[in-house]
Structures are given as C-alpha cells and as structure tokens.
Scaffold this motif. Sequence first.
Motif, PDB file in Angstrom:
ATOM      1  N   PRO A  76       0.806  -1.219   0.000  1.00  0.00           N
ATOM      2  CA  PRO A  76       0.000   0.000   0.000  1.00  0.00           C
ATOM      3  C   PRO A  76       0.841   1.272   0.000  1.00  0.00           C
ATOM      4  O   PRO A  76       0.308   2.371  -0.131  1.00  0.00           O
ATOM      5  CB  PRO A  76      -0.786  -0.110   1.305  1.00  0.00           C
ATOM      6  CG  PRO A  76       0.153  -0.839   2.215  1.00  0.00           C
ATOM      7  CD  PRO A  76       0.886  -1.827   1.333  1.00  0.00           C
ATOM      8  N   ALA A  77       2.173   1.133   0.143  1.00  0.00           N
ATOM      9  CA  ALA A  77       3.019   2.320   0.293  1.00  0.00           C
ATOM     10  C   ALA A  77       4.394   2.093  -0.303  1.00  0.00           C
ATOM     11  O   ALA A  77       4.871   0.956  -0.385  1.00  0.00           O
ATOM     12  CB  ALA A  77       3.160   2.677   1.785  1.00  0.00           C
ATOM     13  N   ASP A  78       5.020   3.174  -0.726  1.00  0.00           N
ATOM     14  CA  ASP A  78       6.440   3.170  -1.068  1.00  0.00           C
ATOM     15  C   ASP A  78       7.233   3.265   0.230  1.00  0.00           C
ATOM     16  O   ASP A  78       6.812   3.943   1.179  1.00  0.00           O
ATOM     17  CB  ASP A  78       6.804   4.389  -1.926  1.00  0.00           C
ATOM     18  CG  ASP A  78       6.309   4.271  -3.357  1.00  0.00           C
ATOM     19  OD1 ASP A  78       5.277   3.612  -3.570  1.00  0.00           O
ATOM     20  OD2 ASP A  78       6.943   4.850  -4.244  1.00  0.00           O
ATOM     21  N   ASN A 109      -0.964   6.529  -0.929  1.00  0.00           N
ATOM     22  CA  ASN A 109      -1.181   5.149  -0.500  1.00  0.00           C
ATOM     23  C   ASN A 109      -2.252   4.481  -1.357  1.00  0.00           C
ATOM     24  O   ASN A 109      -3.163   5.138  -1.861  1.00  0.00           O
ATOM     25  CB  ASN A 109      -1.597   5.103   0.971  1.00  0.00           C
ATOM     26  CG  ASN A 109      -0.560   5.697   1.893  1.00  0.00           C
ATOM     27  OD1 ASN A 109      -0.900   6.343   2.878  1.00  0.00           O
ATOM     28  ND2 ASN A 109       0.723   5.509   1.582  1.00  0.00           N
ATOM     29  N   ARG A 110      -2.124   3.155  -1.513  1.00  0.00           N
ATOM     30  CA  ARG A 110      -3.006   2.387  -2.396  1.00  0.00           C
ATOM     31  C   ARG A 110      -3.545   1.149  -1.678  1.00  0.00           C
ATOM     32  O   ARG A 110      -2.910   0.644  -0.744  1.00  0.00           O
ATOM     33  CB  ARG A 110      -2.245   1.975  -3.659  1.00  0.00           C
ATOM     34  CG  ARG A 110      -1.788   3.173  -4.516  1.00  0.00           C
ATOM     35  CD  ARG A 110      -0.834   2.739  -5.602  1.00  0.00           C
ATOM     36  NE  ARG A 110      -0.397   3.858  -6.441  1.00  0.00           N
ATOM     37  CZ  ARG A 110      -0.870   4.148  -7.653  1.00  0.00           C
ATOM     38  NH1 ARG A 110      -1.808   3.392  -8.178  1.00  0.00           N
ATOM     39  NH2 ARG A 110      -0.418   5.171  -8.353  1.00  0.00           N
ATOM     40  N   PRO A 118      -7.752  11.311   3.521  1.00  0.00           N
ATOM     41  CA  PRO A 118      -8.402  10.155   2.900  1.00  0.00           C
ATOM     42  C   PRO A 118      -8.987  10.507   1.539  1.00  0.00           C
ATOM     43  O   PRO A 118      -9.427  11.629   1.304  1.00  0.00           O
ATOM     44  CB  PRO A 118      -9.517   9.828   3.895  1.00  0.00           C
ATOM     45  CG  PRO A 118      -9.874  11.158   4.497  1.00  0.00           C
ATOM     46  CD  PRO A 118      -8.591  11.965   4.535  1.00  0.00           C
ATOM     47  N   PHE A 119      -8.982   9.514   0.634  1.00  0.00           N
ATOM     48  CA  PHE A 119      -9.630   9.661  -0.667  1.00  0.00           C
ATOM     49  C   PHE A 119     -10.879   8.790  -0.760  1.00  0.00           C
ATOM     50  O   PHE A 119     -11.615   8.887  -1.750  1.00  0.00           O
ATOM     51  CB  PHE A 119      -8.692   9.232  -1.804  1.00  0.00           C
ATOM     52  CG  PHE A 119      -7.387   9.976  -1.885  1.00  0.00           C
ATOM     53  CD1 PHE A 119      -7.195  11.208  -1.257  1.00  0.00           C
ATOM     54  CD2 PHE A 119      -6.325   9.449  -2.613  1.00  0.00           C
ATOM     55  CE1 PHE A 119      -5.998  11.887  -1.351  1.00  0.00           C
ATOM     56  CE2 PHE A 119      -5.121  10.122  -2.723  1.00  0.00           C
ATOM     57  CZ  PHE A 119      -4.949  11.337  -2.084  1.00  0.00           C
ATOM     58  N   VAL A 120     -11.096   7.899   0.229  1.00  0.00           N
ATOM     59  CA  VAL A 120     -12.192   6.926   0.142  1.00  0.00           C
ATOM     60  C   VAL A 120     -13.065   6.996   1.388  1.00  0.00           C
ATOM     61  O   VAL A 120     -12.682   7.560   2.413  1.00  0.00           O
ATOM     62  CB  VAL A 120     -11.642   5.495  -0.035  1.00  0.00           C
ATOM     63  CG1 VAL A 120     -10.873   5.359  -1.340  1.00  0.00           C
ATOM     64  CG2 VAL A 120     -10.764   5.091   1.156  1.00  0.00           C
ATOM     65  N   ARG A 149      -5.735   4.338  -5.511  1.00  0.00           N
ATOM     66  CA  ARG A 149      -5.318   5.311  -4.496  1.00  0.00           C
ATOM     67  C   ARG A 149      -6.384   5.454  -3.412  1.00  0.00           C
ATOM     68  O   ARG A 149      -7.568   5.604  -3.723  1.00  0.00           O
ATOM     69  CB  ARG A 149      -5.051   6.670  -5.152  1.00  0.00           C
ATOM     70  CG  ARG A 149      -3.926   6.655  -6.187  1.00  0.00           C
ATOM     71  CD  ARG A 149      -3.992   7.872  -7.090  1.00  0.00           C
ATOM     72  NE  ARG A 149      -2.923   7.909  -8.082  1.00  0.00           N
ATOM     73  CZ  ARG A 149      -2.939   7.272  -9.244  1.00  0.00           C
ATOM     74  NH1 ARG A 149      -3.992   6.527  -9.560  1.00  0.00           N
ATOM     75  NH2 ARG A 149      -1.925   7.384 -10.085  1.00  0.00           N
ATOM     76  N   VAL A 150      -5.940   5.447  -2.139  1.00  0.00           N
ATOM     77  CA  VAL A 150      -6.891   5.566  -1.024  1.00  0.00           C
ATOM     78  C   VAL A 150      -6.616   6.774  -0.139  1.00  0.00           C
ATOM     79  O   VAL A 150      -7.447   7.142   0.697  1.00  0.00           O
ATOM     80  CB  VAL A 150      -6.891   4.292  -0.148  1.00  0.00           C
ATOM     81  CG1 VAL A 150      -7.355   3.084  -0.944  1.00  0.00           C
ATOM     82  CG2 VAL A 150      -5.513   4.045   0.475  1.00  0.00           C
TER      83      VAL A 150
END
Length: 249
Positions: A79-81, A127-128, A187-189, A200-201
């Motif tokens: 979910p992250a780099d 983040n994904r 947040p995107f969700v 992307r979240v």
Amino acid sequence: MAGDLLDSRGRGEAQWGLPAIHPEGRKFGIAALGISLVFALFAWETLAWPMAFLSLGVFAFFRDPERVVPQDETSIVSPADGKIVQIAEVAPPRELVIADGSGTRGLGEEPVTRISIFMSVFDVHINRTPIAGMVQRVVYIPGQFLNAELDKASEDNERQHILVERSDGVQIGFTQIAGLIARRIVPFVKPGDTLGVGQRVGLIRFGSRVDVYLPAGTGSRVMLGQRVVAGETVIAELGKQPLREGVSQ
C-alpha cells in the motif's frame, strides 16, 4: 497511458514521462514558488533561492506516478512506497475487530502477520489498497506524532484504519500512521466505495508509516530492510507462508 494493459511477455506500450503532482500538493508548491518570486522582485536573493528549492521539494513530495498493478487473485500488493521496518505476529487493531454498529464484520482477534512500511520524506506518499474490494471501514484516531519507525507508533500516533473486503470474503486491514513530521492524513475513500487493486486511497504529509494486517494463514513475501513500491510490489500471496532470506549489502 493510465489504464493500459501490460504484461510479462512484453505486450503493451510504456513510455517515460514526468509524474503528475497530486492536487493536494499543488497549492503548497505554488505558494512556495509565489513567495520565492516576491523575494526575487525585491532582490532578496538569499531568501528567494531557498524558497525556490523548497517549492521544488514540495512538488516532488506530492508526486503521483502511475503504477503497473498485478491483477492476479492471489497477490497482495504494497500500500506504500518505502522500507520494510517491521514484520511481526500481532493481534489486529481493536478498531478493525470490534462491531462498529454498521453491520459489517471486522477482522478476527487471533494474531496475524503485520508488515510495517516506513516512508521517508523522499518517498511517494500516495497510499493504495492492497486488494480489490469494498471499503468496509475508515476509522480516524487522533494521537501523538512519535517517530513512525517505533513499534508503539501503531498504538500511540495519529492514525487511520481502513478495512477492505473482497467479494469472496477475504479482508485486508491497513493503517496509515502519522509520523514525527507528518501532521495530516488525507483520505480519498469512504465506507461503501468499491476499489480496484492498487487504487489510491489517501496520502500522509510528510514522512510516515503504513501497517498491513495480512489474512490468517498468509505470511510475508518481503524481508526486513527491503524497499517496496505501492501498487506494484507483491508483499504476500493468499494462503502462502514462504520463508525468504536475504543479505544486506
């Protein structure tokens, strides 16, 4: 191009290009650049140049590159780099386990593998989601801003828990954790949103950590100290618990 299908046999088309800047960061970069121009107009070069470099740093921090996301059903993607700083068997967070009044089920209480990914200020901070599915919970918890590499950051720092469930019932919980410098989780969700794997979240400003709680019976495919890429690096395969060993060099 975003949405194009590429595979391991060379099919598809990929071209190099500058990564996009996420809208959340454009206002900060433009503000820093504007201040730099004002200083330059007044011939205050000792202030103008540092602000110009700061604006470039802000744009770089909020970069949002495209990722080629694996589409097989068994893969759980990062979910992250960042760098893997902890792999441990722990009980999932209470907020992802208890009934929340919405009628959706939470994770089990038994210990599972938690993979912790630390993001420095040089990493991409978008983040994904590790799997495709429906967002069941988004729980924000205010807290402290300790060094995100510390184990107690998972329980003491400002954080946001997200629970995603696939159509076959497989669940993944993951937590965005603010760090020593980070001061906001964006947040995107929201609950009820349907996501594709790697979508992307959200993001965390400026340097932070993400914890992933793998399903029961699933172990880590990544090793301590390994660097991972959000949406691309497969960190686990459902139902498999491989032992991988590496040498730092």
